[in-house]
Motif scaffolding. Structure first.
Motif, PDB file in Angstrom:
ATOM      1  N   LYS A 116       0.800  -1.152  -0.549  1.00 35.65           N
ATOM      2  CA  LYS A 116       0.329  -0.063  -0.201  1.00 35.65           C
ATOM      3  C   LYS A 116       0.981   0.491   0.049  1.00 35.65           C
ATOM      4  O   LYS A 116       0.884   2.458  -0.984  1.00 35.65           O
ATOM      5  N   GLN A 117       1.845   1.247   1.039  1.00 34.23           N
ATOM      6  CA  GLN A 117       2.767   1.906   0.784  1.00 34.23           C
ATOM      7  C   GLN A 117       4.078   2.716  -0.681  1.00 34.23           C
ATOM      8  O   GLN A 117       3.821   3.720  -1.357  1.00 34.23           O
ATOM      9  N   LEU A 118       4.450   1.566  -1.373  1.00 36.78           N
ATOM     10  CA  LEU A 118       4.547   1.215  -1.913  1.00 36.78           C
ATOM     11  C   LEU A 118       4.167   2.369  -3.488  1.00 36.78           C
ATOM     12  O   LEU A 118       3.800   3.169  -4.039  1.00 36.78           O
ATOM     13  N   VAL A 119       2.400   1.626  -3.308  1.00 37.35           N
ATOM     14  CA  VAL A 119       1.690   2.321  -3.964  1.00 37.35           C
ATOM     15  C   VAL A 119       1.410   3.902  -4.384  1.00 37.35           C
ATOM     16  O   VAL A 119       1.493   4.341  -5.168  1.00 37.35           O
ATOM     17  N   GLU A 120       0.935   4.029  -2.894  1.00 29.97           N
ATOM     18  CA  GLU A 120       0.873   5.332  -2.461  1.00 29.97           C
ATOM     19  C   GLU A 120       2.069   6.528  -2.836  1.00 29.97           C
ATOM     20  O   GLU A 120       2.425   7.831  -2.706  1.00 29.97           O
ATOM     21  N   LEU A 121       3.500   5.747  -2.814  1.00 28.96           N
ATOM     22  CA  LEU A 121       4.594   6.143  -2.658  1.00 28.96           C
ATOM     23  C   LEU A 121       4.918   7.131  -3.976  1.00 28.96           C
ATOM     24  O   LEU A 121       5.353   7.554  -4.797  1.00 28.96           O
ATOM     25  N   GLN A 122       3.917   6.115  -5.616  1.00 27.11           N
ATOM     26  CA  GLN A 122       3.483   6.885  -6.833  1.00 27.11           C
ATOM     27  C   GLN A 122       2.983   7.047  -7.284  1.00 27.11           C
ATOM     28  O   GLN A 122       2.516   6.783  -8.774  1.00 27.11           O
ATOM     29  N   HIS A 123       2.252   7.433  -5.984  1.00 25.26           N
ATOM     30  CA  HIS A 123       0.640   8.331  -6.500  1.00 25.26           C
ATOM     31  C   HIS A 123      -0.157   7.809  -7.271  1.00 25.26           C
ATOM     32  O   HIS A 123      -0.542   7.790  -8.375  1.00 25.26           O
ATOM     33  N   GLY A 124      -0.268   5.760  -6.598  1.00 21.17           N
ATOM     34  CA  GLY A 124      -0.888   5.283  -6.710  1.00 21.17           C
ATOM     35  C   GLY A 124      -1.858   4.702  -6.180  1.00 21.17           C
ATOM     36  O   GLY A 124      -2.203   5.786  -5.263  1.00 21.17           O
ATOM     37  N   ALA A 125      -3.224   3.632  -6.320  1.00 22.11           N
ATOM     38  CA  ALA A 125      -4.622   3.409  -5.778  1.00 22.11           C
ATOM     39  C   ALA A 125      -4.280   2.110  -5.087  1.00 22.11           C
ATOM     40  O   ALA A 125      -4.100   1.236  -6.379  1.00 22.11           O
ATOM     41  N   LEU A 126      -4.573   1.464  -4.253  1.00 22.28           N
ATOM     42  CA  LEU A 126      -4.613   0.502  -3.722  1.00 22.28           C
ATOM     43  C   LEU A 126      -5.747  -0.150  -3.769  1.00 22.28           C
ATOM     44  O   LEU A 126      -6.723   0.193  -2.288  1.00 22.28           O
ATOM     45  N   THR A 127      -6.430  -0.665  -3.771  1.00 21.54           N
ATOM     46  CA  THR A 127      -7.953  -1.553  -3.584  1.00 21.54           C
ATOM     47  C   THR A 127      -8.439  -3.140  -4.093  1.00 21.54           C
ATOM     48  O   THR A 127      -7.557  -3.777  -4.055  1.00 21.54           O
ATOM     49  N   VAL A 128      -8.743  -3.686  -3.064  1.00 21.24           N
ATOM     50  CA  VAL A 128      -9.551  -5.270  -2.424  1.00 21.24           C
ATOM     51  C   VAL A 128     -10.814  -5.386  -2.420  1.00 21.24           C
ATOM     52  O   VAL A 128     -11.874  -4.586  -2.408  1.00 21.24           O
ATOM     53  N   GLU A 129     -11.272  -6.645  -3.092  1.00 18.01           N
ATOM     54  CA  GLU A 129     -12.795  -6.841  -2.718  1.00 18.01           C
ATOM     55  C   GLU A 129     -12.324  -8.438  -2.579  1.00 18.01           C
ATOM     56  O   GLU A 129     -11.504  -9.152  -3.284  1.00 18.01           O
ATOM     57  N   SER A 130     -13.127  -9.364  -2.173  1.00 15.60           N
ATOM     58  CA  SER A 130     -12.811 -10.063  -0.979  1.00 15.60           C
ATOM     59  C   SER A 130     -14.260 -10.567  -0.610  1.00 15.60           C
ATOM     60  O   SER A 130     -15.044  -9.396  -0.252  1.00 15.60           O
ATOM     61  N   GLU A 131     -14.431 -12.009  -1.059  1.00 17.42           N
ATOM     62  CA  GLU A 131     -15.710 -12.760  -0.042  1.00 17.42           C
ATOM     63  C   GLU A 131     -14.505 -14.537   0.309  1.00 17.42           C
ATOM     64  O   GLU A 131     -13.833 -15.120  -0.051  1.00 17.42           O
ATOM     65  N   PRO A 132     -15.121 -14.387   1.425  1.00 18.49           N
ATOM     66  CA  PRO A 132     -14.504 -16.169   2.540  1.00 18.49           C
ATOM     67  C   PRO A 132     -14.721 -16.826   1.441  1.00 18.49           C
ATOM     68  O   PRO A 132     -15.861 -17.356   1.388  1.00 18.49           O
ATOM     69  N   GLY A 133     -13.948 -17.319   1.746  1.00 14.33           N
ATOM     70  CA  GLY A 133     -14.748 -19.327   0.727  1.00 14.33           C
ATOM     71  C   GLY A 133     -14.360 -18.312  -0.844  1.00 14.33           C
ATOM     72  O   GLY A 133     -14.056 -19.983  -1.628  1.00 14.33           O
ATOM     73  N   LYS A 134     -13.853 -17.258  -1.243  1.00 17.93           N
ATOM     74  CA  LYS A 134     -13.857 -17.520  -3.041  1.00 17.93           C
ATOM     75  C   LYS A 134     -12.969 -17.005  -3.490  1.00 17.93           C
ATOM     76  O   LYS A 134     -12.422 -17.133  -4.631  1.00 17.93           O
ATOM     77  N   GLY A 135     -12.252 -16.348  -2.830  1.00 15.92           N
ATOM     78  CA  GLY A 135     -11.056 -15.438  -3.082  1.00 15.92           C
ATOM     79  C   GLY A 135     -10.939 -14.223  -3.239  1.00 15.92           C
ATOM     80  O   GLY A 135     -11.997 -13.782  -2.569  1.00 15.92           O
ATOM     81  N   SER A 136      -9.682 -13.480  -3.430  1.00 11.68           N
ATOM     82  CA  SER A 136      -9.591 -12.315  -3.679  1.00 11.68           C
ATOM     83  C   SER A 136      -9.463 -11.070  -5.183  1.00 11.68           C
ATOM     84  O   SER A 136      -8.625 -11.712  -5.692  1.00 11.68           O
ATOM     85  N   THR A 137      -9.743 -10.636  -4.759  1.00 12.81           N
ATOM     86  CA  THR A 137      -9.044  -9.646  -5.910  1.00 12.81           C
ATOM     87  C   THR A 137      -8.293  -8.550  -5.106  1.00 12.81           C
ATOM     88  O   THR A 137      -8.770  -7.353  -4.793  1.00 12.81           O
ATOM     89  N   PHE A 138      -7.039  -8.062  -5.690  1.00  9.69           N
ATOM     90  CA  PHE A 138      -6.106  -7.268  -5.703  1.00  9.69           C
ATOM     91  C   PHE A 138      -5.821  -6.396  -7.069  1.00  9.69           C
ATOM     92  O   PHE A 138      -5.189  -6.767  -7.638  1.00  9.69           O
ATOM     93  N   MET A 139      -6.174  -4.879  -6.825  1.00  9.06           N
ATOM     94  CA  MET A 139      -6.765  -3.600  -8.165  1.00  9.06           C
ATOM     95  C   MET A 139      -5.329  -2.740  -7.746  1.00  9.06           C
ATOM     96  O   MET A 139      -5.273  -1.953  -6.675  1.00  9.06           O
ATOM     97  N   VAL A 140      -4.607  -2.973  -8.471  1.00  7.30           N
ATOM     98  CA  VAL A 140      -3.841  -1.870  -8.051  1.00  7.30           C
ATOM     99  C   VAL A 140      -3.722  -1.099  -9.389  1.00  7.30           C
ATOM    100  O   VAL A 140      -3.886  -1.442 -10.753  1.00  7.30           O
ATOM    101  N   GLU A 141      -3.708   1.075  -8.951  1.00  4.62           N
ATOM    102  CA  GLU A 141      -3.553   1.463 -10.384  1.00  4.62           C
ATOM    103  C   GLU A 141      -2.427   2.259 -10.243  1.00  4.62           C
ATOM    104  O   GLU A 141      -1.929   3.492  -9.063  1.00  4.62           O
TER     105      GLU A 141
END
Length: 730
Positions: free
Chosen positions: A429-454
């Motif tokens: 998160k801090q490395l992404v923000e250091l590069q003026h980006g954004a980090l978000t996450v979508e997740s559901e227990p038992g079905k997995g996660s998706t981390f999105m970096v812009e």
């Protein structure tokens, strides 16, 4: 008085003060209006008295003219009698306007009648004088009717004057009273303002004193914080060294032990030791990274890189790990995403490695995918989206906000089951923000996660096959760690510096003006700045002063200038530069200064040829300097000569245009650029004596004929040099 209630007390005092001020202002305004009204009324009364006096004077003047005409029998005395009668009527009308009131209506009626009779009587006397002679007119005068009318008019005027005098006296008293009251209210307002100002001053000074105390306490706290941060950094550095040294030994001996014949139990123990050692090193690296980010020591190092190459490297890195867990591992990048980008490839790789490692670690079956898409693009930059998705254990919605906190994982037993420090996502998160980006996450227990970096990136240029980055001119030689920032706007000088620094395989970034120097220094670390003096937008002197005064940087700055005047070196040093390098640039002097001020230098490229072409024996063009620079690189020589042939007509045209417009600043600037252009082919000895007076031209010394003569000579020699250069190229 409690501090939290202070604002309410202050608000009450302020409102009360405003009400009191409004009351004072209202009363003061009322009395001032009365004073103004009284002055207007007094002026009106004075006008009435003046009009009464004028009427009486006009009547007396008319009587005098009529009597003089009759007695002297001279008709010249009655010249203008009609104008005098008209003036009497005008004065009477003005008096009627000014004096008309209930108390004076009767007097005015009588005055109007008597004045009319008086005028009629004077006309009758004159008619009798013209018709029957002097005797008849005198008989009318002696009848005393005119005298009685005049006396009656005088009585009426006296009564009106007495009436107006009473009004004048009353008005004067009103004015005196209103003036005194206005003065009193003004004094009260001044006293109130003084008291309010004094109270405000006392309050402000008290607050300032308290604020100064708070600032002093804050300064002490910040100093203490800096000391603690320095102690923490030193502690982390020491701990890193102390832990890494034995851990490297442990892992080294573990690898050696694995190569020995071991039974199954011993091999299991050795594998456990290796796994524990690697986990411990990972923890140390995470702690150091988070420490560097939070202390501001983590710097971005932008270079041009291949995005698809980075993704391929990540896929290769984790393919075996995914295959061990029987997971499908795919990387997909949209076709419209540009491949060559300009940014910190190391930090991008760190982000992808952390997210991919987590995805594989927390996924027992299914797949892990990395998908890259373009979110937007303009002329120079592109914003890309990198999504790392998995079919792992997932994260509960109420735990999502906390997963980026340090030493925190979604579930209490996650560390026990899967290992890890709980710092990976914090670092991401801090490395992404250091590069003026954004980090978000979508997740559901038992079905997995998706981390999105812009992340935003500048669009880079294509990399040549030899690995040179032509976008930011950073060479990929790993044995030379000097990093230079080069500020130069002249194209031929740029080509020269590319050649010289490229032969030594030095890292460098090329910009064209002083403002770009400041921007580059604020974004990345450099070992030294090579600074041209005359550049568009911001010159080298200004840029050097801003580096020292605004950026507070002590980076070595070497001036590069074609100025050969006395005192130029001292001027550069006064601007904050460390040394002075005159043009044309000599290779030995350039690298000597780089070595002195950086303490690091790489050996010349062993692949560069050492042969020398024979210099062309021409009357003007001398190629010794160019051949010394090229070290036998004929392609470089050919490119520089072609650049000369292209650049020289442009510079001459610009100089001619500046001379025709008598633009002294443009003449000086263009002459300076021409010195650089012609220096590469040995024309400095011939043309510098012509260019240097133009470069230092002042308005007081400007002689159009002499300048035109110098330009004609310069043009003739330049054209001859171009012919010789074209002959060399052919």
């Amino acid at each position: 008085m409690q501090p939290k209630h202070l604002k309410y007390y202050l608000l009450g005092v302020f409102i009360s003060g405003m009400i009191l001020f409004i009351v004072l202002q209202f009363n003061s305004s009322q009395n001032i209006r009365k004073l103004i009204s009284g002055n207007e009324q007094l002026l009106n009364e004075l006008n009435v008295k003046n009009e009464l006096q004028k009427l009486q004077t006009s009547i007396a003047k008319t009587d005098s003219k009529v009597r003089g005409t009759v007695i002297s029998q001279d008709t010249l005395n009655i010249t203008g009698i009609e104008a005098d009668v008209a003036l009497i009527k005008a004065d009477l009308n003005e008096i009627n306007k000014l004096v008309m009131s209930d108390s004076t209506e009767k007097l005015l009626t009588q005055l109007n009648y008597l004045v009319e009779e008086k005028n009629h009587f004077n006309v009758t006397v004159l008619d009798s004088f013209y018709t029957h002679g002097k005797w008849s007119a005198e008989r009318l005068i002696n009848a005393q009717k005119g005298k009685r009318l005049g006396d009656a008019i005088g009585v009426i005027l006296h009564q009106l004057d007495s009436t107006r005098q009473t009004e004048v006296n009353r008005t004067v008293r009103l004015i005196d009273t209103s003036g005194q009251r206005a003065q009193n209210w003004g004094s009260i307002m001044m006293i109130f303002a003084c008291i309010s100002s004094l109270l405000a001053f006392l309050y402000i000074t008290t607050r300032i004193h308290k604020q100064e105390q708070l600032i002093e306490a804050l300064d002490k706290s910040q100093q203490q914080e800096k000391k603690l941060a320095a102690i923490k950094d030193q502690f982390l550095a020491n701990m890193s060294h102390e832990i890494r040294t034995p851990m490297n030994s442990v892992l080294g001996f573990t690898h050696l032990l694995q190569q020995q014949p071991l039974n199954e139990k011993a091999r299991e123990y050795v594998a456990a030791i290796e796994n524990a050692g690697e986990n411990l090193l990972e923890i140390i690296n995470d702690i150091l990274d988070i420490s560097k980010i939070e202390s501001g020591m983590m710097r971005l190092e932008p270079v041009s890189f291949s995005l698809r190459g980075v993704l391929h490297a990540v896929q290769t890195m984790f393919r075996l790990k995914a295959e061990e867990k029987k997971l499908a591992f795919n990387v997909a990048i949209d076709d419209n995403v540009p491949d060559i980008l300009y940014g910190d490839v190391v930090r991008l790789t760190q982000v992808l490695v952390n997210l991919t490692n987590n995805a594989i670690k927390f996924t027992n079956q299914g797949h892990v995918n990395i998908m890259v898409n373009k979110l937007g693009e303009n002329e120079h930059t592109v914003r890309i989206s990198l999504a790392v998705s998995d079919t792992g254990i997932g994260i509960a919605p109420d735990k999502l906000p906390a997963i980026f906190d340090r030493f925190n994982q979604a579930e209490a037993d996650t560390t026990r089951k899967y290992g890890g420090t709980g710092l990976g996502l914090t670092i991401v998160k801090q490395l992404v923000e250091l590069q003026h980006g954004a980090l978000t996450v979508e997740s559901e227990p038992g079905k997995g996660s998706t981390f999105m970096v812009e992340l935003p990136y500048a669009i880079g240029e294509l990399l040549p096959e030899n690995g040179e980055n032509t976008n930011d001119h950073i060479l990929s030689a790993l044995h030379a760690d000097v990093k230079l920032l080069v500020a130069e706007d002249n194209k031929m000088n740029q080509d020269l510096l590319r050649h010289l620094l490229g032969n030594r395989q030095l890292h460098y970034h090329l910009v064209t003006n002083g403002q770009d120097v400041l921007n580059a220094l604020s974004k990345a670390h450099y070992d030294m700045v090579l600074m041209d003096i005359q550049m568009p937008e911001m010159d080298g002197y200004t840029a050097a002063r801003k580096i020292r005064q605004e950026l507070h940087s002590n980076i070595p700055i070497i001036a590069m200038t074609a100025h050969a005047m006395a005192g130029e070196r001292e001027k550069c040093l006064q601007a904050g530069m460390n040394e002075y390098l005159s043009k044309p640039i000599r290779e030995e002097e350039l690298f000597r200064l780089i070595e002195i001020f950086t303490g690091k230098i790489s050996p010349p490229d062993t692949h560069a040829g050492n042969g020398h072409l024979q210099p062309h024996e021409g009357p003007l063009v001398q190629l010794q300097y160019l051949k010394t620079l090229s070290k036998g690189d004929t392609e470089f020589e050919h490119a520089m000569l072609q650049q000369f042939v292209t650049q020289l007509p442009e510079d001459l045209g610009a100089l001619k245009k500046a001379i025709q417009a008598e633009d002294l600043a443009a003449i000086r600037s263009t002459a300076h650029n021409l010195k650089t252009t012609i220096s590469f082919i040995g024309l400095d000895g011939i043309l510098y004596p012509i260019l240097e007076p133009l470069e230092s031209l002042e308005a007081s010394q400007y002689q159009p004929a002499l300048v035109a003569e110098k330009f004609a000579t310069l043009r003739e020699l330049s054209l001859k040099a171009m012919e010789e250069t074209m002959a060399i190229l052919l």
